[in-house]
Design a protein around this motif. Structure first.
Motif, PDB file in Angstrom:
ATOM      1  N   VAL A 121      76.015  46.928 169.648  1.00 59.19           N
ATOM      2  CA  VAL A 121      75.173  47.979 170.220  1.00 59.19           C
ATOM      3  C   VAL A 121      75.962  48.615 171.352  1.00 59.19           C
ATOM      4  O   VAL A 121      76.488  47.908 172.219  1.00 59.19           O
ATOM      5  CB  VAL A 121      73.843  47.419 170.738  1.00 59.19           C
ATOM      6  CG1 VAL A 121      73.043  48.509 171.437  1.00 59.19           C
ATOM      7  CG2 VAL A 121      73.028  46.798 169.589  1.00 59.19           C
ATOM      8  N   GLY A 122      76.073  49.929 171.311  1.00 58.61           N
ATOM      9  CA  GLY A 122      76.731  50.658 172.374  1.00 58.61           C
ATOM     10  C   GLY A 122      75.718  51.389 173.214  1.00 58.61           C
ATOM     11  O   GLY A 122      74.765  51.969 172.670  1.00 58.61           O
ATOM     12  N   MET A 123      75.912  51.374 174.552  1.00 57.59           N
ATOM     13  CA  MET A 123      74.925  51.989 175.442  1.00 57.59           C
ATOM     14  C   MET A 123      75.641  52.765 176.531  1.00 57.59           C
ATOM     15  O   MET A 123      76.613  52.283 177.123  1.00 57.59           O
ATOM     16  CB  MET A 123      74.056  50.895 176.080  1.00 57.59           C
ATOM     17  CG  MET A 123      72.975  51.416 177.003  1.00 57.59           C
ATOM     18  SD  MET A 123      71.605  52.129 176.082  1.00 57.59           S
ATOM     19  CE  MET A 123      70.620  52.768 177.415  1.00 57.59           C
ATOM     20  N   GLU A 124      75.180  53.975 176.781  1.00 56.04           N
ATOM     21  CA  GLU A 124      75.712  54.796 177.866  1.00 56.04           C
ATOM     22  C   GLU A 124      75.605  54.046 179.186  1.00 56.04           C
ATOM     23  O   GLU A 124      74.587  53.427 179.492  1.00 56.04           O
ATOM     24  CB  GLU A 124      74.902  56.095 177.930  1.00 56.04           C
ATOM     25  CG  GLU A 124      75.385  57.093 178.947  1.00 56.04           C
ATOM     26  CD  GLU A 124      74.515  58.336 178.932  1.00 56.04           C
ATOM     27  OE1 GLU A 124      75.059  59.443 179.094  1.00 56.04           O
ATOM     28  OE2 GLU A 124      73.285  58.203 178.753  1.00 56.04           O
ATOM     29  N   GLY A 125      76.678  54.062 179.976  1.00 55.96           N
ATOM     30  CA  GLY A 125      76.666  53.413 181.267  1.00 55.96           C
ATOM     31  C   GLY A 125      77.162  51.978 181.254  1.00 55.96           C
ATOM     32  O   GLY A 125      77.383  51.391 182.316  1.00 55.96           O
ATOM     33  N   VAL A 126      77.353  51.390 180.067  1.00 63.31           N
ATOM     34  CA  VAL A 126      77.893  50.041 179.970  1.00 63.31           C
ATOM     35  C   VAL A 126      79.412  50.130 180.015  1.00 63.31           C
ATOM     36  O   VAL A 126      80.017  50.956 179.321  1.00 63.31           O
ATOM     37  CB  VAL A 126      77.432  49.355 178.673  1.00 63.31           C
ATOM     38  CG1 VAL A 126      78.125  48.003 178.492  1.00 63.31           C
ATOM     39  CG2 VAL A 126      75.923  49.184 178.669  1.00 63.31           C
ATOM     40  N   ASN A 127      80.054  49.286 180.798  1.00 62.77           N
ATOM     41  CA  ASN A 127      81.507  49.294 180.907  1.00 62.77           C
ATOM     42  C   ASN A 127      82.127  48.336 179.885  1.00 62.77           C
ATOM     43  O   ASN A 127      81.542  47.345 179.524  1.00 62.77           O
ATOM     44  CB  ASN A 127      81.929  48.870 182.320  1.00 62.77           C
ATOM     45  CG  ASN A 127      81.461  49.886 183.354  1.00 62.77           C
ATOM     46  OD1 ASN A 127      81.502  51.096 183.101  1.00 62.77           O
ATOM     47  ND2 ASN A 127      81.006  49.395 184.503  1.00 62.77           N
TER      48      ASN A 127
ATOM     49  N   ASP B  54      77.194  39.662 174.912  1.00 61.19           N
ATOM     50  CA  ASP B  54      78.502  39.761 174.273  1.00 61.19           C
ATOM     51  C   ASP B  54      78.536  40.755 173.120  1.00 61.19           C
ATOM     52  O   ASP B  54      79.575  40.984 172.525  1.00 61.19           O
ATOM     53  CB  ASP B  54      78.975  38.383 173.787  1.00 61.19           C
ATOM     54  CG  ASP B  54      77.962  37.692 172.892  1.00 61.19           C
ATOM     55  OD1 ASP B  54      76.759  38.034 172.952  1.00 61.19           O
ATOM     56  OD2 ASP B  54      78.371  36.806 172.122  1.00 61.19           O
ATOM     57  N   ARG B  55      77.393  41.378 172.820  1.00 62.59           N
ATOM     58  CA  ARG B  55      77.358  42.401 171.771  1.00 62.59           C
ATOM     59  C   ARG B  55      76.935  43.761 172.291  1.00 62.59           C
ATOM     60  O   ARG B  55      76.781  44.711 171.520  1.00 62.59           O
ATOM     61  CB  ARG B  55      76.403  41.963 170.664  1.00 62.59           C
ATOM     62  CG  ARG B  55      76.823  40.658 170.048  1.00 62.59           C
ATOM     63  CD  ARG B  55      76.864  40.700 168.566  1.00 62.59           C
ATOM     64  NE  ARG B  55      76.148  39.553 168.068  1.00 62.59           N
ATOM     65  CZ  ARG B  55      75.341  39.538 167.021  1.00 62.59           C
ATOM     66  NH1 ARG B  55      75.155  40.629 166.329  1.00 62.59           N
ATOM     67  NH2 ARG B  55      74.728  38.445 166.662  1.00 62.59           N
ATOM     68  N   LEU B  56      76.738  43.863 173.590  1.00 61.37           N
ATOM     69  CA  LEU B  56      76.380  45.136 174.220  1.00 61.37           C
ATOM     70  C   LEU B  56      77.629  45.727 174.867  1.00 61.37           C
ATOM     71  O   LEU B  56      78.198  45.153 175.789  1.00 61.37           O
ATOM     72  CB  LEU B  56      75.290  44.920 175.263  1.00 61.37           C
ATOM     73  CG  LEU B  56      74.731  46.176 175.940  1.00 61.37           C
ATOM     74  CD1 LEU B  56      74.095  47.121 174.934  1.00 61.37           C
ATOM     75  CD2 LEU B  56      73.712  45.785 177.018  1.00 61.37           C
ATOM     76  N   LEU B  57      78.049  46.878 174.347  1.00 67.59           N
ATOM     77  CA  LEU B  57      79.308  47.507 174.736  1.00 67.59           C
ATOM     78  C   LEU B  57      79.052  48.932 175.205  1.00 67.59           C
ATOM     79  O   LEU B  57      77.933  49.444 175.115  1.00 67.59           O
ATOM     80  CB  LEU B  57      80.269  47.541 173.541  1.00 67.59           C
ATOM     81  CG  LEU B  57      80.512  46.237 172.790  1.00 67.59           C
ATOM     82  CD1 LEU B  57      81.277  46.519 171.500  1.00 67.59           C
ATOM     83  CD2 LEU B  57      81.276  45.255 173.659  1.00 67.59           C
ATOM     84  N   SER B  58      80.100  49.589 175.675  1.00 69.80           N
ATOM     85  CA  SER B  58      80.023  51.031 175.880  1.00 69.80           C
ATOM     86  C   SER B  58      79.937  51.704 174.509  1.00 69.80           C
ATOM     87  O   SER B  58      80.304  51.119 173.482  1.00 69.80           O
ATOM     88  CB  SER B  58      81.257  51.536 176.623  1.00 69.80           C
ATOM     89  OG  SER B  58      82.407  51.427 175.797  1.00 69.80           O
ATOM     90  N   VAL B  59      79.453  52.934 174.486  1.00 70.16           N
ATOM     91  CA  VAL B  59      79.356  53.649 173.214  1.00 70.16           C
ATOM     92  C   VAL B  59      80.738  53.825 172.570  1.00 70.16           C
ATOM     93  O   VAL B  59      80.908  53.497 171.381  1.00 70.16           O
ATOM     94  CB  VAL B  59      78.637  55.002 173.385  1.00 70.16           C
ATOM     95  CG1 VAL B  59      78.735  55.831 172.108  1.00 70.16           C
ATOM     96  CG2 VAL B  59      77.172  54.779 173.765  1.00 70.16           C
TER      97      VAL B  59
END
Length: 223
Positions: free
Chosen positions: A217-223, A63-68
């Motif tokens: 936290v934002g990560m490339e490829g996360v929708n 729930d804290r991992l998002l797109s950038v």
């Protein structure tokens, strides 16, 4: 540290060459914490994030991992944004090579590098295509925002210099200056091995030790 985004290469005045050579020489050192690659993975929702373990474990509550872009948009005004790369290869300051700050809706303030004019405010979209970002609460509440913004405006145009303080700054020392202006601990302390201030040390720096926390936290490829 210099932002690792696309850059042009104008002719440089002699005054910047010592710092540029320092930056290139330091790149031969091992990445901080010997972290060579970054790929955040989702873990159980609702969990806590230990800032000191984040780059080592690379697991983030789902729930804290998002797109950038979404992580940057959600960053509260005054929060710090650590900008990270897929790997620590090439001319890098470690797996996280830049540090910025949310200034206001749609705007960040940072010192992106030699070729970008030093301290400036720029669109938050300048961070959207980065591999990963980590949003940190470093103690800037709404009452402190006017002073922080006034200091950012005062420092606008300050030249870039690796390890510089006062009349020239890099991305980390600029954020430390903003913290000092509002009476808060530094975002980063000086790295004992590299003898400069490094962006990814924000995760274990004085502000985090004083109660700061990872928000998103934002990560490339996360929708």
């Amino acid at each position: 540290m210099p932002d690792n985004g696309a850059m042009s290469f104008p002719v440089l005045p002699r005054s910047v060459w010592p710092a540029l050579l320092l930056s290139l020489g330091l790149c031969a050192c091992s990445p901080p914490q010997n972290i060579h690659a970054l790929n955040f993975r989702p873990g159980p929702a609702g969990g806590t994030i230990d800032p000191a373990r984040l780059l080592l474990d690379q697991t983030v509550p789902a729930d804290r991992l998002l797109s950038v872009p979404e992580a940057v948009r959600r960053a509260p005004d005054g929060s710090v944004i650590v900008v990270c790369n897929a790997s620590a290869g090439g001319f890098s300051w470690g797996v996280c090579s830049h540090i910025s700050r949310k200034f206001s809706a749609g705007v960040v303030t940072d010192s992106p590098g030699f070729f970008d004019g030093g301290v400036k405010n720029r669109p938050e979209s300048s961070l959207y295509k980065r591999h990963a970002v980590i949003v940190l609460d470093v103690g800037v509440n709404p009452e402190r925002l006017p002073r922080l913004r006034a200091e950012a405006e005062r420092l606008k145009g300050t030249p870039y210099l690796v390890g510089g303080t006062g009349d020239a700054m890099d991305c980390t020392t600029y954020q430390n200056a903003l913290q000092a202006a509002v009476g808060l601990p530094d975002v980063t302390g000086i790295n004992a091995a590299w003898h400069i201030w490094l962006p990814q040390d924000a995760l274990t720096g004085p502000a985090m030790q004083a109660g700061g926390k990872v928000l998103w936290v934002g990560m490339e490829g996360v929708n």
